[in-house]
Motif scaffolding. Structure first.
Motif, mmCIF file in Angstrom:
data_model
loop_
_atom_site.group_PDB
_atom_site.id
_atom_site.type_symbol
_atom_site.label_atom_id
_atom_site.label_comp_id
_atom_site.label_asym_id
_atom_site.label_seq_id
_atom_site.Cartn_x
_atom_site.Cartn_y
_atom_site.Cartn_z
ATOM 1 N N GLY A 17 0.794 -1.223 0.000
ATOM 2 C CA GLY A 17 0.000 0.000 0.000
ATOM 3 C C GLY A 17 0.823 1.268 0.000
ATOM 4 N N GLU A 18 2.155 1.126 0.061
ATOM 5 C CA GLU A 18 3.026 2.298 0.081
ATOM 6 C C GLU A 18 3.665 2.536 -1.277
ATOM 7 O OE1 GLU A 18 4.353 2.362 4.760
ATOM 8 O OE2 GLU A 18 5.808 1.666 3.297
ATOM 9 N N THR A 19 4.150 3.763 -1.462
ATOM 10 C CA THR A 19 4.819 4.150 -2.709
ATOM 11 C C THR A 19 6.128 4.849 -2.389
ATOM 12 O OG1 THR A 19 3.793 6.341 -2.843
ATOM 13 C CG2 THR A 19 2.567 4.514 -3.808
ATOM 14 N N ARG A 20 6.976 4.919 -3.390
ATOM 15 C CA ARG A 20 8.264 5.606 -3.252
ATOM 16 C C ARG A 20 8.663 6.100 -4.628
ATOM 17 N NH1 ARG A 20 12.769 4.792 0.477
ATOM 18 N NH2 ARG A 20 11.080 4.412 1.928
ATOM 19 N N VAL A 21 9.267 7.275 -4.704
ATOM 20 C CA VAL A 21 9.780 7.799 -5.970
ATOM 21 C C VAL A 21 11.294 7.657 -5.979
ATOM 22 C CG1 VAL A 21 10.015 9.832 -7.454
ATOM 23 C CG2 VAL A 21 7.867 9.416 -6.254
ATOM 24 N N ALA A 22 11.789 7.108 -7.060
ATOM 25 C CA ALA A 22 13.236 6.993 -7.284
ATOM 26 C C ALA A 22 13.551 7.737 -8.575
ATOM 27 C CB ALA A 22 13.640 5.529 -7.404
ATOM 28 N N TRP A 23 14.771 8.150 -8.714
ATOM 29 C CA TRP A 23 15.189 8.862 -9.926
ATOM 30 C C TRP A 23 16.221 8.047 -10.674
ATOM 31 C CZ3 TRP A 23 13.294 13.505 -11.709
ATOM 32 C CH2 TRP A 23 12.388 14.149 -10.870
ATOM 33 N N ASP A 24 15.964 7.832 -11.967
ATOM 34 C CA ASP A 24 16.923 7.207 -12.867
ATOM 35 C C ASP A 24 17.350 8.299 -13.834
ATOM 36 O OD1 ASP A 24 18.403 5.769 -14.666
ATOM 37 O OD2 ASP A 24 16.955 4.137 -14.863
ATOM 38 N N GLY A 25 18.451 8.962 -13.506
ATOM 39 C CA GLY A 25 18.860 10.131 -14.285
ATOM 40 C C GLY A 25 17.837 11.224 -14.085
ATOM 41 N N ASP A 26 17.239 11.692 -15.192
ATOM 42 C CA ASP A 26 16.216 12.734 -15.129
ATOM 43 C C ASP A 26 14.797 12.175 -15.056
ATOM 44 O OD1 ASP A 26 18.145 14.712 -15.309
ATOM 45 O OD2 ASP A 26 18.036 14.821 -17.501
ATOM 46 N N THR A 27 14.665 10.856 -14.985
ATOM 47 C CA THR A 27 13.349 10.228 -15.005
ATOM 48 C C THR A 27 12.869 9.899 -13.593
ATOM 49 O OG1 THR A 27 13.870 9.195 -17.138
ATOM 50 C CG2 THR A 27 12.006 8.282 -15.908
ATOM 51 N N PRO A 28 11.741 10.505 -13.172
ATOM 52 C CA PRO A 28 11.161 10.117 -11.890
ATOM 53 C C PRO A 28 10.355 8.830 -12.066
ATOM 54 C CG PRO A 28 9.837 11.843 -12.871
ATOM 55 C CD PRO A 28 10.994 11.583 -13.805
ATOM 56 N N ILE A 29 10.633 7.853 -11.217
ATOM 57 C CA ILE A 29 9.951 6.562 -11.304
ATOM 58 C C ILE A 29 9.190 6.318 -10.006
ATOM 59 C CG2 ILE A 29 10.213 4.073 -11.589
ATOM 60 C CD1 ILE A 29 12.742 4.623 -13.219
ATOM 61 N N LEU A 30 7.891 6.120 -10.124
ATOM 62 C CA LEU A 30 7.031 5.837 -8.990
ATOM 63 C C LEU A 30 6.953 4.326 -8.811
ATOM 64 C CD1 LEU A 30 4.942 6.662 -6.828
ATOM 65 C CD2 LEU A 30 3.216 6.652 -8.654
ATOM 66 N N VAL A 31 7.394 3.853 -7.655
ATOM 67 C CA VAL A 31 7.364 2.426 -7.340
ATOM 68 C C VAL A 31 6.266 2.204 -6.301
ATOM 69 C CG1 VAL A 31 8.696 0.449 -6.519
ATOM 70 C CG2 VAL A 31 9.820 2.233 -7.867
#
Length: 107
Positions: A17-31
């Motif tokens: 039920g939780e989320t986290r944002v990670a960055w791959d270079g300039d791309t924000p990725i919502l996990v």
């Protein structure tokens, strides 16, 4: 294009039920953790360039809603579930390795 995997966090830090944002270079990725399965989407609504991470994650439906105009997306495949979005959001691979969540922008 990134060829390396990006560390998101240890699995113990992203509960169901939780989320986290990670960055791959300039791309924000919502996990997102949906009942112990992890999914990754580009943190951008396909209707309006706005972050999906600020929206509601509906674990019963497996969707994320953009707070800007209410577009909802299936987190498993990125497809839009209602207008005003008609195009999918980009999805990314997720790998669990050594007790941690990894993702990458493989475009």
């Amino acid at each position: 294009m990134s060829i390396d995997w990006t560390l998101v966090c240890p699995t113990s830090e992203l509960l169901p039920g939780e989320t986290r944002v990670a960055w791959d270079g300039d791309t924000p990725i919502l996990v997102l953790n949906l009942d112990g399965t992890y999914y990754a989407l580009e943190d951008r609504c396909s209707h309006e360039d706005f972050e999906l991470s600020s929206g509601a994650f509906d674990v019963a439906e497996g969707s994320i809603e953009c707070v800007l105009h209410g577009a909802r997306f299936d987190i498993r495949d990125g497809r839009p579930l209602c207008p005003p979005a008609y195009g999918p959001v980009v999805t990314f691979p997720v790998e669990i390795r050594d007790g941690a969540i990894w993702t990458r922008d493989d475009r």
